[in-house]
Enzyme design. Structure first.
Site, PDB file in Angstrom:
ATOM      1  N   PHE A  67     -11.371  -6.820  13.848  1.00  0.00           N
ATOM      2  CA  PHE A  67     -10.286  -7.282  12.986  1.00  0.00           C
ATOM      3  C   PHE A  67      -9.947  -6.206  11.950  1.00  0.00           C
ATOM      4  O   PHE A  67     -10.828  -5.653  11.308  1.00  0.00           O
ATOM      5  CB  PHE A  67     -10.709  -8.577  12.281  1.00  0.00           C
ATOM      6  CG  PHE A  67      -9.661  -9.084  11.318  1.00  0.00           C
ATOM      7  CD1 PHE A  67      -8.421  -9.511  11.774  1.00  0.00           C
ATOM      8  CD2 PHE A  67      -9.908  -9.102   9.949  1.00  0.00           C
ATOM      9  CE1 PHE A  67      -7.454  -9.952  10.888  1.00  0.00           C
ATOM     10  CE2 PHE A  67      -8.938  -9.546   9.063  1.00  0.00           C
ATOM     11  CZ  PHE A  67      -7.712  -9.975   9.536  1.00  0.00           C
ATOM     12  N   GLN A  68      -8.690  -5.914  11.823  1.00  0.00           N
ATOM     13  CA  GLN A  68      -8.170  -4.888  10.902  1.00  0.00           C
ATOM     14  C   GLN A  68      -8.789  -3.518  11.152  1.00  0.00           C
ATOM     15  O   GLN A  68      -9.055  -2.761  10.224  1.00  0.00           O
ATOM     16  CB  GLN A  68      -8.336  -5.324   9.435  1.00  0.00           C
ATOM     17  CG  GLN A  68      -7.461  -6.528   9.098  1.00  0.00           C
ATOM     18  CD  GLN A  68      -7.316  -6.802   7.622  1.00  0.00           C
ATOM     19  OE1 GLN A  68      -8.220  -6.557   6.838  1.00  0.00           O
ATOM     20  NE2 GLN A  68      -6.158  -7.334   7.240  1.00  0.00           N
ATOM     21  N   MET A  88      24.455   9.138   1.513  1.00  0.00           N
ATOM     22  CA  MET A  88      24.348  10.394   2.245  1.00  0.00           C
ATOM     23  C   MET A  88      24.673  10.176   3.723  1.00  0.00           C
ATOM     24  O   MET A  88      25.309  11.021   4.359  1.00  0.00           O
ATOM     25  CB  MET A  88      22.958  10.999   2.069  1.00  0.00           C
ATOM     26  CG  MET A  88      22.850  12.427   2.553  1.00  0.00           C
ATOM     27  SD  MET A  88      24.022  13.528   1.708  1.00  0.00           S
ATOM     28  CE  MET A  88      23.070  14.051   0.284  1.00  0.00           C
ATOM     29  N   LYS A  94     -17.307  -0.498   6.042  1.00  0.00           N
ATOM     30  CA  LYS A  94     -17.775  -1.527   5.117  1.00  0.00           C
ATOM     31  C   LYS A  94     -19.290  -1.462   4.917  1.00  0.00           C
ATOM     32  O   LYS A  94     -19.779  -1.574   3.795  1.00  0.00           O
ATOM     33  CB  LYS A  94     -17.364  -2.907   5.628  1.00  0.00           C
ATOM     34  CG  LYS A  94     -17.811  -4.014   4.692  1.00  0.00           C
ATOM     35  CD  LYS A  94     -16.989  -5.268   4.796  1.00  0.00           C
ATOM     36  CE  LYS A  94     -17.462  -6.268   3.740  1.00  0.00           C
ATOM     37  NZ  LYS A  94     -16.598  -7.442   3.628  1.00  0.00           N
ATOM     38  N   GLU A 133       0.814  -1.227   0.000  1.00  0.00           N
ATOM     39  CA  GLU A 133       0.000   0.000   0.000  1.00  0.00           C
ATOM     40  C   GLU A 133       0.839   1.264   0.000  1.00  0.00           C
ATOM     41  O   GLU A 133       0.399   2.313  -0.470  1.00  0.00           O
ATOM     42  CB  GLU A 133      -0.955   0.013   1.189  1.00  0.00           C
ATOM     43  CG  GLU A 133      -2.116  -0.965   1.068  1.00  0.00           C
ATOM     44  CD  GLU A 133      -1.807  -2.331   1.641  1.00  0.00           C
ATOM     45  OE1 GLU A 133      -0.616  -2.608   1.938  1.00  0.00           O
ATOM     46  OE2 GLU A 133      -2.747  -3.132   1.801  1.00  0.00           O
TER      47      GLU A 133
END
Lengths: 165, 565
Positions: free
Chosen positions: B112-113, B478, B162, B50
Site C-alpha cells: 500500500f502506497q 501565453m 518506515k 505535496e
C-alpha cells in the site's frame, strides 16, 4: 560523422548505479551498442564498459555527463588511445545435418572452443574483438545458428594507461 | 544514546541548521512526524498538497541561498512532489527531500502506497539515496546536504522506509563527508583565464551575459565590479535577474524570447560574448544556426562542464565556481595595465543606445482597460522596488520580469527551466516563511493561480501576508498569444469559462479580496493592499484580454528576428 567509442568507467558498486548510467543514455537519447559491468578486485568498485556511437560533440557530452554522475569515480574514452577490447560469445549451432567437422574446423580457425555437445548441437565459445565475432557469425551458415549470446565488449588501456580510482 | 531513525532524521536537520521544513504527513512518515512533534527546533509548515511542499522548500532556498527541505510520505506523497522536485532540478536549486517508503521487507511487494521513489525521481534529482539500514541514515542525510549545496546545486532525495525510521542506533552526525567520486570545481584554470583577459582587452563589441549561476554562487558583487571596471554592457537571463542591478545604465535588460530589443541585438552583434553562469538555453539563443551566422568569440564560465559547448560551441571554456573565477579575473584585471579598446567601446555603446531608444517595452498607458504592464509597473513603484516577487508561468511572468526592476539578487523567484504553472503561491509561502518582515508579492494569472489555489489555506494557518497580484485576462495568456501568432487565431481550450469569484474565494479562506477593473484604480488598490501588513490580499486585476508580450522571438527564429510592438 558517428564514430564508435568505448567508455570505461569505475563506479561505486551500489545498487542503482547501473540504472543511473542506463537512464542517462535513454534520457538524453544517446546510443548504447553494448554495456558490460562487474565488480573489480576492490569489492566497493564496479568496472563498466560502454560501447556507443556519436558525433564528436555528442561523445564529449556523454563523457561529461557520465563524469557528472555522483557514483562514477572515473571515466575514460578508451578509443582515444591504445587499448584492447574483448568480447565473449557463446553460439549454439545445430549439428543435426552431420556437419560437425565443418563446424569444428571453423571453430579452430577462429581459435574458439566447443564447450558443450548434445545430440543435435554444439555450443561454441569464442572471444575476440567485435569484428572477429561478427566475422565468425558471418562465416557460419545462418540456418545453423540456434542461439547467440554476447557479453558486449570489455576494454582496457594498453601498457601504463591505467584507470585508478 | 540510541535514537530511532525518525529521531535521527530530525536531529540531522538540526545539525544542518534547518529551521523550517514543508511537508504533509502520511503512513510511512508517521514516526518522523512523531519526532517532529516531540521537539521545537525544526518548525514544520503543513501544506495542502505535496507539490506545494516541494515548491515552498524550493522558493525558500531561492530566496535564502540555504538548502530547502521538504518531507512527504511514500507513494502519492512523493509522486505529488515530483513536479516540485523537477522544477528545482531544472533551475539548480539546493533542496533535500525526505520521503517515506514502505518497510524494507515490503519493498517490491506492491505494498500500500508503494512506488519506486528512487526510480521515479532519478532523472530529476542531482542524486537520490534509498536508506535500507538505520545505521546509514545519518551519513545519507549528511551526504544529501553536501551534494545538494555544493558544485552545481540541485535537489537530493533521501528515501526512508518506515521500519528504518523505527529502528534504533547510536546517533553520530558525521562532521565531514568525503566522496571519492565527487569533486566540484572551484577556481578556474589560470592559463585559460590569461587567455580570457587577452580576448576581453581586444574586444570591440563586448557583451556580458549573466545567468542564474551568478545568483546561485552569490557572485553579484563580483559581477558588478567586473562589469563596471570594464564598462561592458550586461544582460541578465530570466534566472539571473537581480544579479546585476537593473536600474544601472550598463544593464540592457533580459535577453531571449521576450528579452529587450537592445539585449538581443547586442547578443547577436557582439564580437566577444562573456557567458557567466548561464547555459545558452533555447529560450535565450533562439535558433542556434542563426546565432552562429554572426561570428564572435564566446567565453563561458560555468561550474558544470556539461553546460559548456552543449548547445553552442565555446571558444574559451572556464570550468569553475562563478564567484571564484570572477575574483580571479578581477585580480588579473586590476593588476593589468591594459584597458579595453576605449574608442571601439564608445562606438559600441552608441549603437546600443540607438537600439535602446527603440523603447521596445512601451505600452499604451492611457488605455481604458487595465494593461497588465501598468499593474507590474505600478507594483514596482508602490513597493519602491523592494518587494521579493514570485511569479507563476506565462505572460504575467514575462511582464513581471520586464517591468519589475530587480537591483538585488534573490528578489525574483520564478520557474525558469521547467516553466511550472502553480509555483507562484507556494514560492511566496517559502519566501515569506524565511523572511516574515519582507514584502512578498506573487504576480500570477487566473490560470496559474488555480493550480495551487488550495495553499490559500496554508497561508491563513501560518499568517503569511502575501500580496497576490492576479493579472486576470480570462485566457491562458501565453497559449492565447501563440494561437494568435502561429495558429490562425484558433483559441483551442485557452479560454477559461466559469472562473471563480476570486474576491469571495479569498474571503472564504479568511483573506482580503479586491477586484480592480479600472486603470485609475490600480495604484490606489496596490497602496491599500500593501498597507495591510499582516493580511494576505488577493488583488484580482481585470486586464486587457488581448494584450501580448513584446518583443517576441518566434520559436525557431534567431535572436535578432523579433516581433516588436
Amino acid at each position: 560523422m558517428n564514430m564508435r567509442h568505448i567508455f570505461s568507467l569505475l563506479m561505486e558498486n551500489e545498487s542503482g548505479a547501473l540504472s543511473r548510467v542506463a537512464g542517462l543514455f535513454s534520457a538524453r537519447g544517446y546510443n548504447i551498442e553494448s554495456l558490460s559491468v562487474a565488480p573489480t578486485e576492490d569489492p566497493t568498485l564496479s568496472r563498466m564498459t560502454i560501447v556507443t556511437a556519436g558525433s564528436a560533440d555528442v561523445i564529449e557530452q556523454i563523457l561529461k555527463q557520465l563524469d557528472k554522475l555522483i557514483e562514477v569515480v572515473k571515466v575514460v574514452n578508451l578509443t582515444e588511445g591504445g587499448h584492447i577490447e574483448r568480447e565473449l560469445m557463446l553460439v549454439k549451432v545445430s549439428t543435426a545435418e552431420g556437419n560437425t567437422e565443418d563446424i569444428a574446423r571453423l571453430v579452430s580457425i577462429f581459435r574458439g572452443h566447443v564447450i558443450d555437445v548434445s545430440d543435435e548441437t554444439y555450443t561454441i565459445e569464442l572471444t575476440g574483438d567485435v569484428a572477429k565475432l561478427d566475422a565468425f557469425l558471418d562465416a557460419l551458415d545462418h540456418n545453423l545458428i540456434v542461439e547467440t549470446v554476447r557479453t558486449g565488449a570489455s576494454g582496457i588501456g594498453r601498457g601504463n594507461r591505467i584507470l585508478n580510482p | 544514546m540510541e535514537l530511532t531513525g525518525a529521531e535521527i532524521a530530525i536531529r540531522c536537520l538540526k545539525e544542518e541548521g534547518v529551521e523550517h521544513i514543508f511537508g504533509y504527513p502520511g503512513g510511512a512518515v508517521l514516526d518522523i512526524y512523531d519526532a517532529i512533534f516531540r521537539q521545537e527546533k525544526v518548525r514544520h509548515i503543513l501544506v495542502r498538497h505535496e507539490q506545494a511542499a516541494a515548491h515552498a522548500a524550493d522558493g525558500y532556498a531561492r530566496a535564502t541561498g540555504k538548502v530547502g527541505v521538504c518531507l512527504v510520505t511514500s507513494g502519492p506523497g512523493v509522486t505529488n512532489a515530483v513536479t516540485g522536485i523537477a522544477t528545482a532540478y531544472m533551475d539548480s536549486i539546493p533542496m533535500v527531500i525526505l520521503s517515506g517508503q514502505v518497510s524494507v521487507a515490503a519493498i517490491g511487494q506492491d505494498a500500500f502506497q508503494e512506488v519506486d521513489t528512487v526510480g521515479i525521481t532519478r532523472p530529476c534529482v542531482k542524486h537520490n539515496i534509498l536508506v535500507k539500514d538505520v545505521r546509514d541514515l545519518a551519513p545519507a542525510i549528511k551526504k544529501a546536504f553536501h551534494i545538494a549545496s555544493t558544485g552545481r546545486p540541485g535537489p537530493v532525495l533521501v528515501d526512508i522506509p518506515k521500519d528504518v525510521s523505527q529502528k534504533k542506533t547510536e546517533f553520530n552526525y558525521p562532521a565531514k563527508v568525503q566522496l571519492r567520486s565527487y569533486h566540484p570545481a572551484s577556481k578556474g584554470e589560470p592559463e585559460m583565464l590569461r587567455q580570457v583577459i587577452q580576448v576581453i582587452m581586444n574586444a570591440r563589441r563586448p557583451m556580458i551575459y549573466a545567468g542564474g549561476g551568478v545568483v546561485l554562487s552569490n557572485a553579484s558583487d563580483e559581477l558588478t565590479r567586473f562589469a563596471r571596471l570594464l564598462n561592458f554592457p550586461v544582460t541578465n537571463t530570466l534566472m539571473g535577474l537581480g544579479a546585476y542591478p537593473a536600474t544601472d545604465s550598463q544593464f540592457v535588460g533580459m535577453p531571449g524570447m521576450h528579452g529587450t530589443f537592445e539585449a538581443n541585438m547586442a547578443m547577436q552583434n557582439c564580437d566577444v560574448l562573456i557567458g557567466i553562469g548561464a547555459r545558452f538555453d533555447d529560450r535565450v539563443i533562439g535558433n542556434p544556426a542563426h546565432f552562429f551566422e554572426a561570428t564572435r568569440k564566446i567565453i563561458h564560465i560555468d561550474i558544470d562542464p556539461t553546460s559548456i559547448s552543449k548547445r553552442v560551441p565555446v571558444d574559451l571554456p572556464v570550468v569553475g565556481n562563478v564567484k571564484d573565477v570572477l575574483k580571479q579575473l578581477l585580480g588579473l584585471l586590476e593588476a593589468s595595465r591594459e584597458k579595453p579598446e576605449a574608442v571601439a567601446l564608445g562606438e559600441w555603446w552608441k549603437q546600443i543606445e540607438l537600439w535602446r531608444s527603440r523603447d521596445c517595452l512601451r505600452f499604451d498607458r492611457h488605455s481604458e482597460v487595465i494593461k497588465p504592464q501598468l499593474v507590474v509597473d505600478t507594483l514596482y513603484h508602490v513597493t519602491a522596488g523592494k518587494a521579493i516577487v514570485t511569479s507563476d508561468v506565462g505572460q504575467h511572468q514575462m511582464w513581471a520580469a520586464q517591468f519589475y526592476k530587480f537591483d538585488r539578487p534573490r528578489r525574483w523567484i520564478n520557474s525558469g527551466g521547467l516553466g511550472t504553472m502553480g509555483v507562484g503561491l507556494p514560492y511566496a509561502m517559502g519566501v515569506q516563511t524565511a523572511f516574515p518582515d519582507e514584502t512578498v508579492a506573487c504576480v500570477t494569472g487566473e490560470a496559474s493561480i488555480q493550480m495551487c489555489i488550495q495553499e490559500l489555506s496554508t497561508c491563513k494557518q501560518y499568517h503569511l501576508p502575501i500580496k497576490i497580484v492576479n493579472l486576470n485576462n480570462r485566457y491562458m495568456g501565453m497559449v492565447r498569444q501563440w494561437q494568435e501568432f502561429f495558429y490562425g487565431n484558433r483559441y483551442a481550450e485557452s479560454y477559461i469559462d466559469a472562473l471563480p469569484d476570486f474576491v469571495r474565494l479569498a474571503e472564504s479562506y479568511g483573506h482580503v479580496g479586491m477586484r480592480i477593473d479600472k486603470p485609475s484604480d490600480v495604484e490606489g488598490a496596490l497602496k491599500e493592499a500593501f498597507k495591510l501588513k499582516d493580511r494576505l490580499v488577493f488583488m484580482d486585476f481585470i486586464t486587457d484580454q488581448t494584450e501580448n508580450v513584446y518583443p517576441m522571438v518566434p520559436s525557431g527564429k534567431g535572436m535578432s528576428e523579433m516581433i516588436l510592438v
